[in-house]
Each structure stands twice: as structure tokens, then as C-alpha cells.
Design a protein around this motif. Structure first.
Motif, PDB file in Angstrom:
ATOM      1  N   ARG A 168      54.073   8.731 -48.429  1.00 20.87           N
ATOM      2  CA  ARG A 168      54.484   8.437 -49.841  1.00 20.87           C
ATOM      3  C   ARG A 168      54.407   6.673 -49.668  1.00 20.87           C
ATOM      4  O   ARG A 168      54.914   6.111 -48.854  1.00 20.87           O
ATOM      5  CB  ARG A 168      55.818   8.958 -49.894  1.00 20.87           C
ATOM      6  CG  ARG A 168      56.301   8.891 -51.225  1.00 20.87           C
ATOM      7  CD  ARG A 168      57.815   9.012 -51.353  1.00 20.87           C
ATOM      8  NE  ARG A 168      58.255   9.060 -52.767  1.00 20.87           N
ATOM      9  CZ  ARG A 168      58.272  10.037 -53.663  1.00 20.87           C
ATOM     10  NH1 ARG A 168      57.879  11.028 -53.538  1.00 20.87           N
ATOM     11  NH2 ARG A 168      58.871   9.703 -54.813  1.00 20.87           N
ATOM     12  N   HIS A 188      53.100  11.484 -53.852  1.00 24.31           N
ATOM     13  CA  HIS A 188      52.889  12.529 -53.232  1.00 24.31           C
ATOM     14  C   HIS A 188      54.424  13.076 -52.618  1.00 24.31           C
ATOM     15  O   HIS A 188      55.005  12.145 -52.115  1.00 24.31           O
ATOM     16  CB  HIS A 188      51.978  12.482 -51.715  1.00 24.31           C
ATOM     17  CG  HIS A 188      51.739  13.634 -51.197  1.00 24.31           C
ATOM     18  ND1 HIS A 188      50.874  14.582 -51.802  1.00 24.31           N
ATOM     19  CD2 HIS A 188      51.793  14.143 -49.988  1.00 24.31           C
ATOM     20  CE1 HIS A 188      50.671  15.522 -51.061  1.00 24.31           C
ATOM     21  NE2 HIS A 188      51.300  15.334 -49.675  1.00 24.31           N
ATOM     22  N   GLY A 226      53.217  19.583 -40.010  1.00 22.65           N
ATOM     23  CA  GLY A 226      52.636  19.651 -40.918  1.00 22.65           C
ATOM     24  C   GLY A 226      51.395  20.652 -41.010  1.00 22.65           C
ATOM     25  O   GLY A 226      51.385  21.426 -40.121  1.00 22.65           O
ATOM     26  N   ASN A 277      50.704  11.240 -40.308  1.00 15.42           N
ATOM     27  CA  ASN A 277      51.588  11.614 -41.445  1.00 15.42           C
ATOM     28  C   ASN A 277      50.596  12.046 -42.726  1.00 15.42           C
ATOM     29  O   ASN A 277      51.192  12.305 -43.612  1.00 15.42           O
ATOM     30  CB  ASN A 277      52.391  10.263 -41.960  1.00 15.42           C
ATOM     31  CG  ASN A 277      53.597  10.675 -43.289  1.00 15.42           C
ATOM     32  OD1 ASN A 277      53.686  11.838 -43.044  1.00 15.42           O
ATOM     33  ND2 ASN A 277      53.894   9.592 -43.556  1.00 15.42           N
ATOM     34  N   ARG A 289      55.789  19.411 -49.272  1.00 14.75           N
ATOM     35  CA  ARG A 289      54.401  18.772 -49.133  1.00 14.75           C
ATOM     36  C   ARG A 289      53.419  19.211 -49.718  1.00 14.75           C
ATOM     37  O   ARG A 289      52.075  19.001 -49.775  1.00 14.75           O
ATOM     38  CB  ARG A 289      54.247  18.030 -47.965  1.00 14.75           C
ATOM     39  CG  ARG A 289      55.406  17.329 -47.068  1.00 14.75           C
ATOM     40  CD  ARG A 289      54.615  16.454 -46.163  1.00 14.75           C
ATOM     41  NE  ARG A 289      53.932  15.109 -46.674  1.00 14.75           N
ATOM     42  CZ  ARG A 289      53.450  14.622 -45.881  1.00 14.75           C
ATOM     43  NH1 ARG A 289      53.187  14.720 -44.482  1.00 14.75           N
ATOM     44  NH2 ARG A 289      52.677  13.340 -46.552  1.00 14.75           N
ATOM     45  N   CYS A 303      50.147  16.836 -56.153  1.00 15.53           N
ATOM     46  CA  CYS A 303      49.328  17.350 -55.010  1.00 15.53           C
ATOM     47  C   CYS A 303      47.860  17.537 -55.397  1.00 15.53           C
ATOM     48  O   CYS A 303      47.072  18.407 -54.647  1.00 15.53           O
ATOM     49  CB  CYS A 303      49.941  18.530 -54.088  1.00 15.53           C
ATOM     50  SG  CYS A 303      51.492  18.071 -53.689  1.00 15.53           S
ATOM     51  N   GLU A 353      57.566  14.407 -50.332  1.00 14.69           N
ATOM     52  CA  GLU A 353      57.654  14.553 -48.976  1.00 14.69           C
ATOM     53  C   GLU A 353      58.802  15.484 -48.548  1.00 14.69           C
ATOM     54  O   GLU A 353      58.794  16.266 -47.938  1.00 14.69           O
ATOM     55  CB  GLU A 353      58.107  13.004 -48.447  1.00 14.69           C
ATOM     56  CG  GLU A 353      57.102  12.175 -48.075  1.00 14.69           C
ATOM     57  CD  GLU A 353      56.807  12.267 -46.753  1.00 14.69           C
ATOM     58  OE1 GLU A 353      57.396  12.942 -45.938  1.00 14.69           O
ATOM     59  OE2 GLU A 353      55.590  11.815 -46.462  1.00 14.69           O
ATOM     60  N   LYS A 405      61.592  19.590 -46.044  1.00 14.03           N
ATOM     61  CA  LYS A 405      60.358  19.119 -46.451  1.00 14.03           C
ATOM     62  C   LYS A 405      59.684  20.056 -47.616  1.00 14.03           C
ATOM     63  O   LYS A 405      59.680  21.251 -47.683  1.00 14.03           O
ATOM     64  CB  LYS A 405      59.294  18.886 -45.375  1.00 14.03           C
ATOM     65  CG  LYS A 405      60.011  17.957 -44.419  1.00 14.03           C
ATOM     66  CD  LYS A 405      59.096  16.480 -44.601  1.00 14.03           C
ATOM     67  CE  LYS A 405      59.388  15.443 -43.469  1.00 14.03           C
ATOM     68  NZ  LYS A 405      58.667  14.281 -43.937  1.00 14.03           N
ATOM     69  N   SER A 458      59.394  22.937 -43.193  1.00 16.84           N
ATOM     70  CA  SER A 458      58.821  22.951 -44.672  1.00 16.84           C
ATOM     71  C   SER A 458      58.819  24.057 -45.360  1.00 16.84           C
ATOM     72  O   SER A 458      58.527  25.397 -44.872  1.00 16.84           O
ATOM     73  CB  SER A 458      57.517  22.180 -44.339  1.00 16.84           C
ATOM     74  OG  SER A 458      57.532  20.836 -43.997  1.00 16.84           O
TER      75      SER A 458
END
Length: 449
Positions: free
Chosen positions: A322, A373, A181, A318, A265, A342, A375, A263, A209
Motif C-alpha cells: 500500500r 490496494h 500471502g 509484500n 488483500r 484489486c 491490506e 488481512k 487473511s
């Protein structure tokens, strides 16, 4: 000793970013309203008070904070974590100095207005909220410094949160970054900027991601970017088509062009940071870490070697997990959640404004739906469409308030462009609804075939 009884208009649970954005609208637009703000931490700012010292905003400061007060230098400035903590400290001071706000730090709300101290569990206050109890901690942000890893670590191995990287007194043979992340990417960029050879950095990335190029989400051009997302939804046949189209337009990027990320996010990244990440060659894609042993790291789909000369950096918390959506407005209660993809602080400000409108809760809940949110990539179509739907709906009730809100990404557009964009989006909505419905139906048919 008797427990103090406090009567107020709003009891706000949490002093993080969403709570402060909500409180600011009430404070600014309802001059007679009183509030009690309860928070477990010793100062306002939520997760920013626990974040690593080199953290900075991932979006322009022009869009962050509260409506009434500018954060940072404006424009493309990314405020540092220290600036943000100071910003919320001064904001809370202004609230308290007014005499209209009581602030109870190091305190826990146990329900029904019962507030206790977190250090000895002694009762601190019984608060009666005449209007609402506002749950500002529902969308809790997890950060590694206060969230233990979910995997086992054998004694004798070095595992630290990213907060400790600036405190290193000596070099390590290798650095293993656990987590893909934004915290993980920040840790990698920090190490590279500190002079660590990229060959000595290992990146354990459970999932790839899609990353949002920050240059595309800036004051004055954000409207064009969101219209690009709308166009991609209409043109796409599958979810992957959306992201590939946005990659071609220069909006999104992925670290490895041979891997299709799972992903999404909303993580933003600059072109320079993206180039830095691509210098890391040792990227481990074997799923989540299960256990770090003395000689190996065990993952979901295999294992890799490690040793005591490796500094393992845990970036696996995390963040914004979510959660199952709750009603935004219920009798005597407001649960702060996103209503725009977001954009948590803008969402909280919108909910505060809705609370002040002369409407019942059925009408308020009908204006905006919760936008969880995202994921995974398949969350993009529904969260983006719901965001557009909410924006159109809210615009019918508070058009000029929305445009004037500094937390609105579209605030920095000229009024002409803002109105033209709203008209275009209104015309696109039937196509967007149809395209997303068709895409989801196709995905369901494929999954059940």
C-alpha cells in the motif's frame, strides 16, 4: 558519442501489466499516437518475468491482460506464468512492428526523459514527451526472487525463494514456508501436489487473511458477487460483520474458523486449494520473522525450533504494498494507480481512456479517485465504496466503452443484466455512503474510547 533524441507523444516508464494495458488503449484508440516504453527488465511483463515457474493467474484470464487481445482460453481459464510472459512478448512485438512504439529494455528512466542503460549507466536516449510521461512503476509488485528478505539468516541454513522448489534434487526433512500471502499458499499447494506429507510442512503465517473463493468471481456471475458485497456493507454494523456475512453467503473463507483474520488483500483461492491448505496443522502465528538462527526462528512474539534439515522458503515479499496515493493526472504526467479494488489492469485501461477524453485534468481527477490496494479488513468498506463510486462516475462518461472492455469483470454480463445492475447500484449508493460513514464513525469512537 551523442545521445539520441527521441520525440514522442507518451513516454511510458515500465512494461509491466498496468503499463501494457494503458499503452494498448492508446495504441488501439489513437492511431496517430507514438510511444516510447522504457523498462529495467530484459522483456515485457513486469513481475511475471521474475515469478516462480508454477505461478498462474489468480483470476480468470478473461479479465486480465489488455483490452484488444484475449488471454488464454477464455471462461474460467487461469493462464500460466509462461503464457502471460509470451502474451506480453507478442503484444510488444505488435507495438514495435507498427513503427509507432519504441521499446527500450534494460533501461532506466532517471527523470525528465533521461534514459540510461542499467548495465553500464551510459545514456541511451533523451526522450521528449509531447503529451505525457506515464509512471507505470508506481504500484511496483515485489516478488521473493528479486526482493531480499527483511530478516537476518545465519550462514549454513537453507533459505530459498519459491522459484527454486521445482529444482529440488532431493527431499528435505521439513519445509518451513515463511509468509501467509498468495505466494505462500501457492508454495504450500505446490509441495502438497508434489507429494510432500502435510506433516512435514510448517506454515509461518504472521497474519490470517480472508480469502475470496474464486468460483464466485467468474465471467457472467461477477456482478452478483459485487452486489453481495454491497448488500453486506449496508447490513453490517462493524467491519467484522461484513466478512462474516460474506462467509455465510459462500463468498469468502478463512483457513481457521476459530481465528478472525486481520488481512484482506483480495487473494482468491479455489475450493480445492482451500482444502489443501487446511491439511497443514503446523501453523505458526507469532508475527513476522525477525531472524533465522541455526537452531531457532525468532519471531515478533516468540521463537520456534529449526535446524539444517529444514528448507526455509521465503514468501515474505509484500507484493502490492500500500502506498500514499498520488494525483492520477498532473501537468505532463500520469501516475498509474488502481481506481477499482484489486483490478490494476482494468484501472490502467480506464486511465488511458480518460486521457483521450476531451477534458482537463481537474475533470479527469474528479471522475475517478485512487483506490489504494487493501491490506487489512478495515480497508474493505472504503475501497469497495470508492470502486462503486468510480464505476458510477466513469459510466456517465464512457458507458459502452466500459461494458465492452474485456478487462471489466462485468463485461461478460448480458447488456440487460449489466444495465439492471448499474441501475440497482445507483439506487444503493446513498445507503452505501451512509452505512460506511456510520461504520467508520463507530470504529473511530471505539478506538478512542
Amino acid at each position: 558519442m551523442s545521445t539520441p533524441e527521441i520525440e514522442t507523444d507518451y513516454l511510458i516508464v515500465g512494461a509491466g501489466a498496468m503499463s501494457m494495458a494503458f499503452a494498448d488503449v492508446i495504441f488501439s484508440e489513437q492511431p496517430d499516437a507514438k510511444m516510447v516504453i522504457v523498462d529495467r527488465r530484459h522483456r515485457p511483463g513486469g513481475h511475471w518475468t521474475d515469478a516462480y515457474p508454477y505461478v498462474a493467474l489468480h483470476q480468470p484470464a478473461a479479465f486480465y491482460g489488455v483490452n484488444s487481445t484475449r488471454l488464454g482460453q477464455g471462461g474460467t481459464d487461469l493462464a500460466s506464468g509462461a503464457e502471460i510472459v509470451a502474451y506480453y512478448h507478442l503484444l510488444m512485438k505488435r507495438f514495435v512492428d507498427s513503427g509507432r512504439v519504441r521499446y527500450l529494455p534494460m533501461s532506466d528512466h532517471q527523470g525528465d526523459g533521461r534514459v540510461v542503460s542499467v548495465v553500464d549507466r551510459a545514456p541511451r536516449a533523451e526522450v521528449r514527451a509531447r503529451r505525457r510521461i506515464v509512471d507505470g512503476g508506481f504500484m511496483n509488485v515485489e516478488v521473493p526472487s528479486v526482493t531480499p528478505p527483511k530478516y537476518e539468516v545465519e550462514p549454513g541454513l537453507a533459505l530459498v525463494p519459491p522459484n527454486q522448489l521445482p529444482q529440488m534434487a532431493s527431499a528435505w526433512q521439513r519445509y518451513a514456508i515463511v509468509g501467509a500471502g498468495k505466494t505462500g499458499t501457492d508454495a504450500i499447494v505446490f509441495l502438497l501436489a508434489a507429494g510432500v506429507d502435510p506433516e512435514r510442512i510448517q506454515w509461518i503465517a504472521p497474519h490470517d487473511s480472508w480469502l475470496w473463493l474464486r468460483e464466485k468471481v467468474q465471467p457472467g456471475i461477477a456482478l452478483a458477487e459485487f452486489l453481495r458485497h454491497a448488500d453486506s456493507l449496508i447490513q453490517a454494523h462493524t467491519v467484522d460483520d461484513i466478512f462474516l456475512h460474506l462467509e455465510r453467503t459462500g463468498s469468502l473463507c478463512r483457513v481457521d474458523a476459530t481465528v478472525m483474520p486481520e488481512k484482506w488483500r483480495c487473494a482468491t483461492i479455489s475450493a480445492e486449494e482451500f482444502a489443501a491448505l487446511q491439511r497443514i496443522r503446523d501453523v505458526v502465528r507469532l508475527g513476522r520473522v525477525r531472524r533465522i538462527a541455526s537452531d531457532r526462528i525468532e519471531l515478533e512474539r516468540g521463537s520456534i525450533p529449526t535446524d539444517t534439515r529444514t528448507l526455509h522458503v521465503d514468501c515474505s515479499a509484500n507484493g502490492l504494498a500500500r502506498k500514499l496515493a498520488q494525483p492520477l493526472f498532473a501537468p505532463g504526467r500520469i501516475t498509474l494507480q488502481s481506481v477499482f479494488m484489486c483490478q490494476q489492469v482494468f484501472s490502467a485501461a480506464i486511465l488511458a481512456k480518460l486521457a483521450l477524453l476531451d477534458l482537463d485534468d481537474i475533470a479527469r481527477n474528479a471522475i475517478c479517485e485512487v483506490v489504494p490496494h487493501p491490506e487489512y479488513t478495515h480497508d474493505h468498506p472504503t475501497t469497495m465504496l470508492a470502486s462503486f463510486r468510480n464505476l458510477m462516475s466513469a459510466n456517465r462518461h464512457m458507458p459502452f466503452w466500459l461494458w465492452r472492455s474485456r478487462l471489466n469483470l462485468l463485461h461478460h454480463e448480458t447488456l440487460h443484466r449489466y444495465l439492471a445492475g448499474a441501475v440497482r447500484l445507483h439506487r444503493l449508493m446513498p445507503k452505501l455512503e451512509s452505512a460506511v460513514a456510520k461504520m467508520l464513525a463507530t470504529a473511530t469512537e471505539t478506538a478512542t474510547a
